[in-house]
Design a protein around this motif. Structure first.
Motif, short mmCIF file in Angstrom:
data_model
loop_
_atom_site.label_atom_id
_atom_site.label_comp_id
_atom_site.label_asym_id
_atom_site.label_seq_id
_atom_site.Cartn_x
_atom_site.Cartn_y
_atom_site.Cartn_z
N PRO A 87 -0.38 1.18 -7.30
CA PRO A 87 -0.14 0.41 -6.08
C PRO A 87 0.85 -0.73 -6.34
CG PRO A 87 -2.50 0.69 -6.53
CD PRO A 87 -1.78 1.12 -7.75
N VAL A 88 1.68 -0.98 -5.35
CA VAL A 88 2.66 -2.06 -5.42
C VAL A 88 2.56 -2.85 -4.12
CG1 VAL A 88 5.08 -2.71 -5.69
CG2 VAL A 88 4.20 -0.65 -6.83
N TYR A 89 2.28 -4.15 -4.25
CA TYR A 89 2.17 -5.02 -3.08
C TYR A 89 3.39 -5.95 -3.01
CZ TYR A 89 -2.70 -3.48 -3.05
OH TYR A 89 -3.84 -2.72 -3.03
N ILE A 90 4.11 -5.88 -1.92
CA ILE A 90 5.29 -6.71 -1.74
C ILE A 90 5.00 -7.67 -0.57
CG2 ILE A 90 7.78 -6.76 -1.29
CD1 ILE A 90 7.91 -3.85 -2.20
N TYR A 91 5.02 -8.95 -0.88
CA TYR A 91 4.68 -9.92 0.16
C TYR A 91 5.55 -11.18 0.05
CZ TYR A 91 1.82 -11.58 -3.77
OH TYR A 91 1.38 -12.00 -5.00
#
Length: 235
Positions: A231-235
Motif C-alpha cells: 500500500p502507498v498513501y499519498i497525502y
C-alpha cells in the motif's frame, strides 16, 4: 442512348422535399457557426466592458464567490489528506506514506517508521500539442498500490515531452533511453512514478511532472524492503 443519372441527382429527383430540407438545415448550421465565430471578439470586449462597469462592491462580491469556491476545494483536499494520514497510521504491515506537504517519503511497518527520505515533487502540468491533443498531469492523492519495481529500466520518453518543446515526435524506437528515470523506479497502480535521479534524458536536472524523485541511495534503501501490492498513501 440513355444516360444514367448520378445517384445524388436520382435521390434529389425522387425525394425533393427531404433533399432540400436537409440542405437548408446544413446551410443554416454553417451560417450560424460563422456568425458565432465572428462574434467571439465582440463577446470578449463586452465581457471586459461589463467588468469595467461593475462597482467595487459588485467586483468584491464576484471575487468572494470565486474565492469561496476555491476555499471549498482546498478544504475538501485538506480533509482528504487528513483522512489518509490517519488511515495510514492504522495500516498494519509494511507500507509507504508520501507526505506532499513535507516532501517526505516514509517506509513504515505499522506505526513504526523504518526510514524517511526527502522527495522532489514534479509540478502539475498541461501540455497542448500542435494537433489539439492535450496532456494533463496532476499529482496523485489518495491510497494506491505498488504494481511494478524496475531496476535500470529503458524508458520510452512520452510524446508530450516533444510537444511541449514544439518538436516533432520521433518513432518510439528513437525515444527509448536507458537511465532516463534513474536506476530505480516504483510504479503505482495509477501510473504514478517514484524514481531515482536520472543520469540522462529529458528529466536529468529536473523532475517529471506529477511524479516523485528520490536520491538514488535513498530509494535503493527502500527498494528491496517492499514488494508489489504494497500500500502507498499519498497525502
Amino acid at each position: 442512348m440513355d444516360q444514367t443519372q448520378p445517384p445524388r441527382a436520382s435521390f434529389r429527383k425522387a425525394h425533393p422535399g427531404f433533399f432540400w430540407g436537409i440542405t437548408t438545415l446544413v446551410l443554416l448550421f454553417l451560417a450560424g457557426a460563422a456568425a458565432v465565430a465572428s462574434r467571439v471578439p465582440e463577446y470578449r470586449e463586452d465581457a471586459a466592458e461589463l467588468s469595467a462597469r461593475m462597482t467595487a462592491q459588485e467586483r468584491a462580491t464576484r471575487d468572494r464567490v470565486l474565492n469561496s469556491r476555491a476555499r471549498r476545494s482546498d478544504l475538501a483536499i485538506a480533509l482528504l489528506q487528513r483522512e489518509l494520514r490517519i488511515k495510514q497510521l492504522s495500516q498494519k504491515g509494511l507500507h509507504l506514506a508520501l507526505d506532499t506537504k513535507d516532501s517526505t517519503l516514509y517506509l513504515r511497518n505499522g506505526h513504526a517508521t523504518l526510514r524517511q527520505v526527502r522527495v522532489a515533487i514534479g509540478p502539475d502540468s498541461t501540455v497542448q500539442g500542435p494537433n489539439g491533443q492535450t496532456w494533463r498531469m496532476v499529482t496523485a492523492l489518495g491510497e494506491r498500490r505498488l504494481t511494478e519495481k524496475q531496476t535500470d529500466p529503458v524508458y520510452t520518453v512520452p510524446e508530450w515531452v516533444y510537444a511541449s518543446k514544439g518538436r516533432p515526435v520521433p518513432p518510439e524506437s528513437e525515444r527509448r533511453i536507458s537511465g532516463a528515470l534513474g536506476a530505480y523506479v516504483l510504479r503505482l497502480d495509477d501510473g504514478t512514478e517514484i524514481y531515482s535521479e536520472p543520469s540522462s534524458g529529458p528529466f536529468a536536472g529536473t523532475v517529471k511532472p506529477a511524479s516523485f524523485m528520490v536520491k538514488g541511495h535513498d530509494l535503493a534503501a527502500i527498494f528491496d524492503a517492499i514488494k508489489t501490492d504494497t500500500p502507498v498513501y499519498i497525502y
